[in-house]
Design a protein around this motif. Structure first.
Motif, mmCIF file in Angstrom:
data_model
loop_
_atom_site.group_PDB
_atom_site.id
_atom_site.type_symbol
_atom_site.label_atom_id
_atom_site.label_comp_id
_atom_site.label_asym_id
_atom_site.label_seq_id
_atom_site.Cartn_x
_atom_site.Cartn_y
_atom_site.Cartn_z
ATOM 1 N N GLN A 89 -1.104 7.195 -1.587
ATOM 2 C CA GLN A 89 -2.208 6.510 -0.916
ATOM 3 C C GLN A 89 -3.458 7.378 -0.988
ATOM 4 O O GLN A 89 -3.370 8.597 -0.899
ATOM 5 C CB GLN A 89 -1.853 6.278 0.557
ATOM 6 C CG GLN A 89 -0.676 5.345 0.748
ATOM 7 C CD GLN A 89 -0.263 5.242 2.201
ATOM 8 O OE1 GLN A 89 -0.554 6.136 3.008
ATOM 9 N NE2 GLN A 89 0.422 4.174 2.550
ATOM 10 N N ALA A 136 -1.686 2.835 -3.682
ATOM 11 C CA ALA A 136 -3.023 2.642 -3.097
ATOM 12 C C ALA A 136 -3.899 3.848 -3.393
ATOM 13 O O ALA A 136 -4.540 4.396 -2.505
ATOM 14 C CB ALA A 136 -2.900 2.421 -1.586
ATOM 15 N N GLY A 195 0.806 -1.223 0.000
ATOM 16 C CA GLY A 195 0.000 0.000 0.000
ATOM 17 C C GLY A 195 0.833 1.265 0.000
ATOM 18 O O GLY A 195 0.559 2.216 0.721
ATOM 19 N N SER A 251 -9.759 -4.340 -4.656
ATOM 20 C CA SER A 251 -10.085 -3.139 -3.876
ATOM 21 C C SER A 251 -11.452 -3.264 -3.242
ATOM 22 O O SER A 251 -11.773 -2.510 -2.336
ATOM 23 C CB SER A 251 -10.085 -1.866 -4.719
ATOM 24 O OG SER A 251 -9.080 -1.842 -5.662
#
Ligand SMILES: [Zn+2]
Length: 930
Positions: free
Chosen positions: A305, A344, A301, A352
């Motif tokens: 982000q 991410a 991740g 997702s």
């Protein structure tokens, strides 16, 4: 492998034994632990498995103590018992039906395994989910499911009740493989994993079995799996090195190849099945297994982000990936790394669905050979350098086998499961907290929600938007009365999305503007902007007034829109309003045998203001026509008025075009999205390839040829796949029944060639309409079909991961813009060519242009936005008796930019009425001046 490297796996396994002899107390404990943890001294093992796995593993350090053995249990079939071979055997891949056969055999023999059916694929294969856990877990699956549902939606539960759910509950850890069909290893590995989890009595496995419920999607794209395996056995099985490689099969699944992992609105049936399953079972962790880079990349991740996700997620992800990297490195397995690959930001990957719904998406890329053939591989230096996130890098060259792939993925997954089994309550707590925070976030932070106002001109796209949100589990309510929020009002019937709900974060992520990209200098893996209201062309209002949370609403399950038909009861004509619904083209098809015209100008019918482009359908003289028209209008959610006589408005005939869609053999994916949209809206077309183009005489069969974006520019569009030593047939045979679907060819290499270009030129000269979309729009410019238009690429420094930008409609009178009301419209920027039209032709030929500049980037990231300033977005060039329409945009981008679909659908419906009068030159404007 370089000679200086120490085979570390041997090292770790030797050290404790040595330590045992010299009597170091700490090491003795470690030695006992490593043996006791990963195998049971009393359980019978399959010695042939151990021997063959060592043989198939190309270096000892590519094996781990977790998977170097396999129990043999009377009465419970191993994969070999059903398939006839061990997992990871060279040159063995398992067809989907056999994979299902194995899981069903395992479930029949073990109370620790259960298989449920979840639907069917586009090609009719069954989709399933497999649960593995202790007999107790499997016997009480429904109770555990209910526990997870409470954590997914804790509203109305006290802290004590939640504590009890967490104390009694178990996390479910979902794993899927085979989403991408050439990534063949994980669907094989998962069978061995299921068997091991069901049978092995090592402390490690027992703890997983007791504390975690494992669930599996054995193959996430079953149609593609079978097609790819056909291809593998037909062409790839005997390859010895990368350089032998021929291109893959033209298709995996029915439509979109690799983009099945970018299906943000869940167009594909198989993905819908998984989402429906997910929203019923609520696994807090969903782990998607892919193949590409060496040897195992463990998603953590990394930046950029999406800050709308719960911050807990960004602690959990590296927690898992670092644990797995540390353990595998300790076993001596090189090349396990985290960070440095995938970010991410986008919520549009299949996995997702987990973090979009407050769970945790995990992902691996495992090194694979595109099949089960052992091969020498030379790696890219960028993949093998030592980095802070890659302390024990992969080798520069390596002989890699399917069993290596199995060892890596199974070991890593088992470690993820082990960590979960050590901290099951933490996982449940985190899941609960993330759900709770989502509700609280909507309660405490602005916006508190969104309103989709009723009374929008085209309610069919509003219905689509609401249904897409509902498919994702987002609660939508309908306000039965007018909403008043301060000075703002919304009519009765408006849709309300309150953010104080478990999936309030997701609603926010999907509906908001992506105007907070964290760091402009960072790249992102997929789309940077996806704002649904802009993409569907619907008004969606973000609401900061907290009073929204108290607006009374009726929960909406799904929206079925009923069209309205008013006016004369036995009419001679129906006027059908073109308010911009994509369903207009479906209506045209349903009424293809009737006389349908389009109004050139707006007119009034009954109480309805009919915009230009509205249909006039003759009902008189055709038996039963009036009823058919009424039914179709109602079903399609359109607006019609019955008229006793033809209204006084200039019209043109809407002739039904004969449409061909051109696809290369080497790049079918973006064509697949257009095919999908055409199938959904019931637009008839022939899919044609180089073979048909080269045959010539195209005008005899077609009025319109559409070339969707595909491949890497116009050269690849024309020249196709590079010729190979032998022809490569994509044909159905008795042995390979999944090939030759969606087109077939005795040799997919080579393209339409220059002779194909000439045929397209003849087609246009003879009056045909050639439509090019996105990247394919460089083709008419580069190959001279349109002499004066040039196409180029942006210069260095330009970076546009598909944001949403503003375009300006310059010729609103063109039928292409029927149903559009605004001059400035949001469009998806899909990196089509920068077109250039000579100045004295611009006014007539450029129908729409990009506004350009930073302010015109509406959602997402575009660096160097000045480069597209005033560049043509749609160009219409008369050529011979026909015309070429070049969309620098991609008007059918995935199942996403519905607002633009009609720019193509209108062109099809009005294909022989697109000529516009020359535009009046503005008085006083100096031509040639800027
Ligand atoms: Zn993949």
């Amino acid at each position: 492998m370089p000679a200086t490297r120490v085979p570390r796996w041997r090292l770790t396994w030797c050290l404790p034994v040595f330590a045992l002899f010299v009597g170091l107390p700490g090491s003795r404990a470690a030695a006992q632990e490593s043996v006791l943890e990963t195998r049971s001294p009393t359980q019978r093992e399959d010695t042939a498995f151990a021997r063959l796995v060592r043989q198939w593993t190309t270096h000892p350090e590519f094996l781990s103590p977790l998977v170097d053995h396999l129990p043999k249990v009377a009465g419970v079939p191993s994969p070999k018992d059903v398939l006839g071979y061990y997992i990871g055997a060279p040159k063995k891949l398992t067809y989907y039906a056999d994979i299902l056969k194995y899981y069903r055999a395992l479930a029949a023999a073990s109370p620790r395994v259960k298989v449920i059916s979840t639907g069917t694929t586009d090609e009719g294969r069954e989709t399933v989910d497999v649960f593995v856990g202790s007999a107790e877990s499997i016997a009480h699956l429904e109770r555990y499911r209910e526990d997870l549902a409470k954590l997914a939606d804790p509203r109305g539960l006290s802290e004590e009740q939640i504590d009890k759910v967490i104390a009694d509950g178990k996390p479910m850890y979902h794993i899927m493989g085979g989403l991408h069909s050439s990534e063949t290893g994980p669907p094989e590995m998962l069978m061995e994993l299921a068997y091991r989890l069901a049978t092995e009595n090592s402390p490690l496995i027992e703890k997983i079995r007791d504390n975690v419920i494992v669930s599996l999607t054995p193959v996430a794209e079953p149609d593609g799996r079978d097609r790819y395996i056909d291809w593998y056995y037909r062409y790839l099985v005997n390859d010895t090195s990368q350089s032998d490689r021929i291109p893959g099969p033209p298709y995996w699944g029915k439509y979109v190849y690799h983009d099945n992992n970018r299906d943000i609105n869940f167009a594909m049936k198989t993905m819908q099945n998984l989402l429906r399953w997910y929203l019923h079972w609520h696994p807090p962790i969903m782990h998607d297994l892919h193949e590409s880079i060496p040897f195992l990349y463990d998603y953590s991740g990394q930046d950029p982000q999406n800050p709308d996700y719960d911050p807990i997620l960004f602690g959990e992800l590296p927690w898992y990936s670092n644990y797995e990297m540390a353990q595998m490195t300790k076993y001596g397995m090189p090349g396990v790394w985290t960070h440095g690959f995938m970010d991410a930001w986008s919520p549009g990957y299949l996995g997702s669905m987990s973090y979009n719904h407050n769970g945790m998406m995990r992902m691996y890329e495992i090194f694979g050979n595109g099949g089960a053939t052992t091969m020498k591989r030379t790696l890219n230096r960028s993949q093998t350098s030592r980095e802070w996130y890659r302390p024990f890098p992969p080798y520069d060259t390596v002989t890699w086998s399917m069993r290596n792939n199995t060892n890596y993925s199974e070991t890593a997954v088992l470690l993820g499961l082990q960590l979960t089994s050590q901290f099951p309550k933490v996982i449940l707590q985190n899941f609960y907290k993330k759900s709770l925070h989502s509700i609280q976030n909507g309660e405490n932070d602005t916006p508190h929600g969104y309103v989709i106002p009723a009374g929008q001109r085209d309610m069919t796209r509003v219905a689509l938007l609401v249904n897409l949100l509902r498919m994702q589990g987002i609660e939508v309510g309908r306000a039965e009365k007018k909403i008043t929020l301060g000075s703002d009002t919304f009519p009765a019937g408006s849709y309300v999305i309150k953010r104080n709900q478990p999936y309030g974060r997701l609603a926010h992520i999907l509906l908001r503007l992506q105007n907070d990209y964290p760091n402009q200098s960072e790249q992102t893996y997929d789309d940077s902007g996806w704002t649904m209201g802009l993409m569907l062309g619907c008004e969606v209002d973000s609401i900061d007034d907290k009073a929204l949370l108290d607006v009374p609403v009726t929960p909406v399950d799904s929206v079925t829109l009923d069209g309205t038909v008013t006016g004369d009861r036995s009419p001679a004509f129906f006027a059908v309003a073109h308010f911009g619904s994509e369903n207009m083209i479906t209506l045209r098809d349903r009424l293809k045998d009737l006389d349908v015209k389009a109004a050139d100008k707006p007119f009034k019918a009954g109480d309805v203001e009919m915009p230009a482009g509205s249909f006039l359908v003759r009902a008189a003289g055709a038996a039963g026509a009036a009823d058919r028209i009424r039914t179709a209008v109602k079903e399609l959610g359109l607006t019609a008025v019955g008229l006793s006589k033809e209204p006084d408005v200039p019209t043109h005939d809407l002739n039904v075009p004969r449409v061909a869609m051109f696809s290369t053999w080497g790049s079918t994916q973006d064509v697949g999205w257009v095919r999908y949209a055409f199938d959904r809206f019931q637009i008839p077309y022939d899919l044609i390839f180089k073979e048909r183009v080269r045959q010539g005489n195209l005008k005899a069969d077609y009025d319109v040829i559409l070339i969707p974006t595909q491949g890497r520019g116009s050269k690849s569009l024309v020249m196709g796949l590079a010729p190979q030593k032998e022809p490569i047939a994509y044909t159905r045979t008795d042995s390979f029944k999944n090939l030759g679907m969606y087109g077939s060819s005795s040799d997919i290499t080579g393209g339409m060639g220059i002779e194909g270009v000439l045929e397209l030129q003849k087609f246009v000269d003879a009056g045909g309409l050639l439509i090019t979309m996105g990247g394919s729009s460089s083709f008419p410019a580069d190959f001279g079909l349109v002499r004066d238009v040039n196409a180029s690429r942006p210069s260095r420094g330009f970076y546009a991961p598909r944001p949403i930008v503003q375009a300006e409609i310059l010729r609103p009178e063109s039928p292409i813009f029927y149903g559009y009301t605004k001059t400035f419209v949001p469009v998806k920027y899909d990196n089509g060519p920068l077109l250039q039209v000579p100045r004295d032709e611009q006014d007539d030929e450029v129908l729409m242009k990009y506004v350009g500049g930073e302010k015109a980037v509406l959602s997402g990231l575009m660096r160097g936005a000045d480069q597209i300033r005033n560049r043509p977005a749609i160009v219409d060039v008369p050529v011979g008796k026909g015309r070429v329409i070049m969309y620098a945009t991609n008007p059918v981008y995935r199942w996403q930019n519905h607002h633009e679909f009609n720019m193509v659908f209108n062109a099809l419906m009005n294909f022989d009425d697109l000529t516009l009068p020359p535009k009046e030159k503005k008085a006083g404007r100096e031509r040639g001046a800027n």
